[in-house]
Design a protein around this motif. Structure first.
Motif, PDB file in Angstrom:
ATOM      1  N   ARG A   1      23.030 -44.739  56.715  1.00 17.13           N
ATOM      2  CA  ARG A   1      22.114 -44.430  57.814  1.00 17.13           C
ATOM      3  C   ARG A   1      21.661 -42.978  57.722  1.00 17.13           C
ATOM      4  O   ARG A   1      22.450 -42.071  57.406  1.00 17.13           O
ATOM      5  CB  ARG A   1      22.803 -44.651  59.164  1.00 17.13           C
TER       6      ARG A   1
ATOM      7  N   CYS B   1      15.391 -45.434  59.462  1.00 17.73           N
ATOM      8  CA  CYS B   1      16.773 -45.497  59.930  1.00 17.73           C
ATOM      9  C   CYS B   1      17.746 -45.393  58.767  1.00 17.73           C
ATOM     10  O   CYS B   1      18.947 -45.221  58.976  1.00 17.73           O
ATOM     11  CB  CYS B   1      17.018 -46.782  60.715  1.00 17.73           C
TER      12      CYS B   1
ATOM     13  N   ALA C   1      19.490 -40.143  65.888  1.00 13.72           N
ATOM     14  CA  ALA C   1      18.316 -41.014  65.751  1.00 13.72           C
ATOM     15  C   ALA C   1      17.528 -41.060  67.058  1.00 13.72           C
ATOM     16  O   ALA C   1      18.101 -41.069  68.150  1.00 13.72           O
ATOM     17  CB  ALA C   1      18.748 -42.415  65.336  1.00 13.72           C
TER      18      ALA C   1
ATOM     19  N   SER D   1       9.960 -41.212  58.276  1.00 13.73           N
ATOM     20  CA  SER D   1      10.800 -41.627  59.400  1.00 13.73           C
ATOM     21  C   SER D   1      11.430 -42.951  59.027  1.00 13.73           C
ATOM     22  O   SER D   1      10.716 -43.908  58.707  1.00 13.73           O
ATOM     23  CB  SER D   1       9.965 -41.821  60.671  1.00 13.73           C
TER      24      SER D   1
ATOM     25  N   PRO E   1      15.327 -39.182  61.398  1.00  7.22           N
ATOM     26  CA  PRO E   1      16.164 -40.357  61.644  1.00  7.22           C
ATOM     27  C   PRO E   1      15.625 -41.210  62.783  1.00  7.22           C
ATOM     28  O   PRO E   1      15.593 -40.779  63.941  1.00  7.22           O
ATOM     29  CB  PRO E   1      17.530 -39.748  61.988  1.00  7.22           C
TER      30      PRO E   1
END
Length: 855
Positions: free
Chosen positions: A54, A404, A450, A402, A419
């Motif tokens: 992640r 995840c 995030a 951008s 994130p």
């Protein structure tokens, strides 16, 4: 917190999901799209929530940064690009993975305030030709039908759609309807004999690019049979209806007769039709036949475009393609552009369409794009001529990504990394292929730092001086603005109107049930549409690049049952890798040029090359090669097939020709072939050819081949996995080219390495993988391991049903005991009772496995 109603983030079916914070989930029985069903990918969504890799913190120039610093850098990059290149030097490339609210914010920033039309979506690779076809025929991008029509139809025609693998929940709805009404017919039009053909009434193995000719012939046939229409353009369309299919005349005649005599006919088309230099004409050729027969907007009848991404439709609604304005408004109607300018209160509205995807990246490669923001997609892998795309990304001074995940080839190239929220953390809406707007709801807290994509966009807009126009308190405020925009006064009516949802309160938005547009007034919900339509002439044009003596074969790319796009979500889930673990190229045995099944082969085109495992497939039409498009540098660097795909595009839609690239097949000579099983990933750069495959919670399979001397490779690879107090058990036969090793500590297997001169000389991996589950292996297992074969007992069988973990051997055993239908196999083993996408393969096994005669 109990179960939360949300929506699957994979394909355009838009299945409802009931999810809990711990990741347990099930299909939502009340959602109209899936009625409780989930496919193999949806079933394993919980296994994707805590994946390693992640992206948890902003990064600038490879170093962690605060959000303040990262956003300042993004704003400065766009400010500098505006100063040096003007609005056309800025661009956004977005994705059907975004929620509608994120999409709306991105499009508003680009077209409304940066003043550029240069915002395009990866829907350009998926649905752009269908969009263009809809707009030419209906004056608007709309899908007339609903999913129920697939169940009500008496004839369903799949064009360029392997529905069983790519939209399995819809396929199961279709199969259930066929079981209830055996008179219902299914026709599959596809160069490959896919799993969707199992049980079909007719398969037309059309040559790649032949769809326009087929539906032109159908149009003429229908006219001869007496069908007439008052819609404009029929005479012109008939005059242009030319082309030959090369299909068997008997098969063709059957299809023509069935279509002409079956009022309830649905033609479902997807990427096989869209991804073509004539994709728009394919869509219109299909629509023409439905228009002539009056089969549009009727129960059980209509042309039906099925989308690939969960929110491709939502992106189209907000205008996030470079040639569209928000809310289905058009630049070519000046009053509509002025209405949008006034609604957004902006002096900077883009003056006209921007660059479509391939043109946009071509401009970046030429130094004409100073700032590019990529959101939730991986163009470094997914676009054709991908080597040139990578170079364009490297040349962009301010490249923002951008996402995840950190595990993306595009994120690797970005100067600024932001994130984004992942599925389960996002909150907003998506629209599926039947125009149903569903909520994606958060059921877990955001990981790390995030943040929502819309929030990052609003923050950058504020830094550029436009904060008031982006001052949303949350996604509900964005949705209300979007909904209200669709009710703007227009010179021409539009079917897309959700202004009846524009006054939803935050609580009503939070609780909003699945809702199909149009919704002009509160409490209403849309159904089938019967829009005014016109015929569009579709003269046959051959594919943009024909085969030649130098490149005699045609490459088609496509998807696997259990993988998603560039594997950033599915690639690390062992269950999803079990069905098709290696990158492979399928070819008819007669076209294999003597290369053995299972050997490595190089596929070359004028644009690039890739090396893959060759699989003989008699179900593929002669002259073609099929390769899945999923593999990336993370999993198989040499197998990135889109580097070889030609960059030709449809002249109207700009959609690439992903189904017709001239290629040649060559051997890929290697000094050795092998595999390494280890309790950690060693990456995908271990040899000249590597495929990295997760096979368990802490077990990785590395398929390998190389050109260095085998003994040197054997020593080098062993050194990578050596551990303290562990010892090697070795067996080497240099004369035969065999090298085998197992690393053990206290009897526990830590790694095993096998090398041989030919892949056929390597043992099966399945039973070796099972040894890693043992706390300690005995001397018999060690001997078997080095011998490369079990001393006794059957070898473990590959998993066929991912949902329930049922192997092929278990299914065959149930058939041998008398389970002579897929339903009986399901009762005996549970195989095929989950998503059902393995049921065609079960049906194929039923034709091969002897069933005992009744006593």
């Amino acid at each position: 917190m109990g179960e939360i109603r949300t929506t699957c983030p994979y394909c355009g079916v838009g299945c409802g999901v009931l999810a809990a914070a711990d990741g347990t989930l099930r299909g939502d029985p009340e959602h109209p799209a899936n009625r409780g069903r989930l496919c193999s990918k949806g079933t394993t969504l919980g296994e994707t929530l805590d994946q390693p890799g992640r992206l948890l913190h902003p990064e600038v120039d490879g170093k962690c940064a605060s959000w303040e610093v990262a956003l300042d850098e993004v704003a400065e990059g766009f400010r500098k690009a505006l100063a040096e290149h003007g609005p056309q030097g800025t661009a956004l490339y977005v994705s059907g993975q975004l929620l509608t609210e994120d999409y709306y914010a991105a499009n508003k920033l680009a077209k409304g305030f940066l003043g550029t039309g240069n915002i395009d979506s990866n829907s350009r690779l998926c649905m752009a030709s269908a969009v263009a076809g809809h707009r030419r025929a209906f004056g608007e991008d709309l899908v007339p039908g609903i999913y129920e029509d697939l169940e009500l139809a008496d004839l369903v025609v799949l064009v360029g759609s392997n529905l069983a693998w790519c939209h399995p929940v819809l396929f199961q709805r279709l199969q259930a309807a066929r079981a209830a009404r055996p008179s219902m017919r299914l026709v599959v039009i596809d160069p490959r004999r896919t799993t969707s053909c199992e049980g079909a009434d007719l398969h037309l193995p059309i040559a790649p690019g032949g769809d326009v000719a087929l539906f032109n012939i159908l149009l003429r046939h229908l006219h001869v049979r007496g069908f007439r229409s008052e819609a404009p353009g029929l005479d012109t369309a008939l005059a242009a209806a030319d082309g030959e299919t090369g299909l068997d005349p008997a098969l063709l005649a059957t299809f023509l007769d069935w279509f002409a005599t079956t009022p309830r006919t649905v033609t479902l088309f997807s990427q096989g039709a869209n991804q073509s230099s004539a994709g728009t004409d394919k869509a219109n050729a299909i629509i023409n036949c439905h228009l002539l027969t009056g089969r549009i907007g009727q129960p059980g009848a209509g042309p039906f475009s099925i989308t690939g991404q969960p929110n491709a439709m939502g992106g189209r609604e907000v205008g996030a393609l470079s040639n569209m304005l928000a809310g289905h408004l058009d630049w070519d109607r000046p009053a509509e552009a002025e209405a949008l300018r006034g609604y957004w209160q902006t002096p900077n509205l883009a003056a006209g369409p921007g660059l479509k995807a391939l043109d946009l990246f071509r401009a970046a490669g030429e130094g004409r794009i100073g700032a590019l923001w990529v959101m939730a997609t991986n163009p470094a892998v997914s676009l054709p001529d991908a080597g040139r795309i990578r170079e364009a990304l490297r040349r962009t001074p301010c490249l923002v990504a951008s996402d995840c995940t950190r595990e993306s080839d595009t994120v690797d190239l970005a100067r600024i990394r932001l994130p984004a929220l992942g599925w389960g953390e996002k909150d907003g809406t998506v629209t599926n292929s039947e125009r149903v707007i569903s909520r994606q709801r958060a059921f877990r807290p955001a990981l790390g730092e995030a943040r929502p994509d819309w929030w990052a966009i609003a923050q950058v807009a504020a830094r550029l001086g436009w904060g008031d126009a982006f001052a949303w308190a949350g996604p509900s405020a964005i949705f209300r603005e979007h909904a209200a925009l669709t009710g703007l006064a227009r010179p021409a009516a539009r079917a897309f109107d959700i202004s009846g949802l524009a006054d939803l309160s935050d609580a009503e938005y939070a609780a909003m049930p699945p809702t199909r547009w149009p919704v002009v007034r509160r409490g209403e919900q849309g159904g089938r549409l019967s829009p005014p339509a016109r015929f569009v002439p579709t003269p046959y044009r051959p594919p943009a690049n024909a085969p030649s003596p130098a490149y005699p074969l045609v490459l088609l790319t496509g998807r696997l049952r259990d993988q998603w796009h560039t594997m950033t979500r599915t690639g690390s889930v062992p269950r999803l890798m079990a069905h098709s673990p290696e990158p492979a190229a399928a070819i008819h045995p007669a076209d294999a040029a003597g290369l053995a099944d299972g050997s490595l082969a190089r596929i070359e085109s004028p644009w690039g090359e890739a090396t893959l495992r060759l699989r003989h497939d008699p179900g593929l039409a002669r002259g073609g090669i099929f390769v899945p498009m999923h593999w990336t540098s993370r999993f198989a660097p040499s197998a990135r097939i889109n580097a070889s795909v030609n960059p030709a595009v449809d002249p109207i839609s700009g959609q690439p020709e992903l189904k017709h690239t001239p290629v040649r097949l060559l051997p890929a000579p290697m000094a050795w072939h092998g595999f390494l099983l280890a309790r950690r990933s060693l990456g995908a750069d271990l040899a000249d050819w590597t495929a990295l495959i997760p096979v368990g919670a802490a077990l990785w399979r590395h398929e390998l081949a190389g050109t260095e001397p085998p003994a040197e490779a054997f020593a080098r690879l062993r050194a990578l996995v050596e551990e303290p107090e562990a010892a090697w058990v070795l067996l080497e036969d240099p004369a035969a080219g065999l090298h085998r090793a197992a690393l053990l500590r206290d009897g526990r297997l830590l790694a095993c390495l096998f090398l041989a001169p030919d892949p056929a000389a390597l043992p099966r991996r399945d039973w070796l993988i099972f040894l890693f589950a043992e706390a300690a292996i005995g001397s018999a297992a060690r001997r078997a391991l080095l011998a490369g074969a079990l001393a006794e007992g059957p070898a473990p069988s590959p998993t066929l049903c991912v949902c329930h973990g049922v192997t092929e051997a278990v299914i065959c055993a149930s058939i041998a005991r008398g389970a002579n239908t897929p339903a009986l196999v399901g009762e005996a083993t549970r195989a095929g009772t989950g998503c059902g996408s393995c049921r065609p393969e079960i049906a194929a096994l039923l034709t091969k496995t002897p069933v005992p005669e009744p006593a």
